[in-house]
Design an enzyme around this catalytic site. Sequence first.
Site, PDB file in Angstrom:
ATOM      1  N   CYS A  76       0.800  -1.236   0.000  1.00  0.00           N
ATOM      2  CA  CYS A  76       0.000   0.000   0.000  1.00  0.00           C
ATOM      3  C   CYS A  76       0.827   1.278   0.000  1.00  0.00           C
ATOM      4  O   CYS A  76       0.265   2.366   0.062  1.00  0.00           O
ATOM      5  CB  CYS A  76      -0.967  -0.007   1.178  1.00  0.00           C
ATOM      6  SG  CYS A  76      -0.158   0.182   2.780  1.00  0.00           S
ATOM      7  N   CYS A 121       1.883  -3.657   8.702  1.00  0.00           N
ATOM      8  CA  CYS A 121       1.603  -2.322   8.184  1.00  0.00           C
ATOM      9  C   CYS A 121       0.307  -1.863   8.843  1.00  0.00           C
ATOM     10  O   CYS A 121      -0.696  -2.579   8.824  1.00  0.00           O
ATOM     11  CB  CYS A 121       1.460  -2.361   6.665  1.00  0.00           C
ATOM     12  SG  CYS A 121       0.897  -0.789   5.974  1.00  0.00           S
ATOM     13  N   CYS A 124      -2.606  -1.433   5.854  1.00  0.00           N
ATOM     14  CA  CYS A 124      -3.245  -2.558   5.160  1.00  0.00           C
ATOM     15  C   CYS A 124      -3.181  -3.873   5.946  1.00  0.00           C
ATOM     16  O   CYS A 124      -3.769  -4.862   5.529  1.00  0.00           O
ATOM     17  CB  CYS A 124      -2.634  -2.747   3.772  1.00  0.00           C
ATOM     18  SG  CYS A 124      -0.943  -3.400   3.780  1.00  0.00           S
ATOM     19  N   CYS A 145      13.268  -6.798  12.435  1.00  0.00           N
ATOM     20  CA  CYS A 145      13.746  -7.778  11.453  1.00  0.00           C
ATOM     21  C   CYS A 145      12.636  -7.943  10.413  1.00  0.00           C
ATOM     22  O   CYS A 145      11.611  -8.566  10.680  1.00  0.00           O
ATOM     23  CB  CYS A 145      14.041  -9.084  12.175  1.00  0.00           C
ATOM     24  SG  CYS A 145      14.825 -10.319  11.152  1.00  0.00           S
TER      25      CYS A 145
END
Length: 159
Positions: A76, A121, A124, A145
């Site tokens: 996104c 995220c 999204c 990571c």
Amino acid sequence: MKQIILLFAAMLLFSCKSPAQDSKKEEFAVVKTEAEWKEQLTPEQFYILREAGTERPFSSPLLNIKKEGTYVCAACSTPLFKSEHKFDSGTGWPSFDREIEGNVAFSTDYNIGIARTEEHCATCGGHLGHVFNDGPQETTGKRHCINGDALKFVAENEE
């Protein structure tokens, strides 16, 4: 007495909450069907971002980028990490000592039998990787990571 113990054991068993019961379905600003994600993402990106997969270590071309810029969500384009916070952790995955605050969401993952902090995220919900407390002590002490297939790099002069 035996019946009381059995009753107590049964109540305890059925009242325990498993981690699966804790997982609330979060609502994200960008929501697509599985078919829409598959059409938009490469198979590797879909595996990482939508199925919480992990890429092979040392396989990401983003691992060795030294330019200034921003690492954004491959699904996104939400800005997630800045190049100035990237460091070589030696693990084989792009690593950062901090995220862009507010753009990364965190949850607890028990997939390997122990609790780990999973990163998504915040726009999204795509799986990014995990954060650990073994990063550079001179900065935050954190090691984000991150799977390279979950990211795209936008060089500073291209933003």
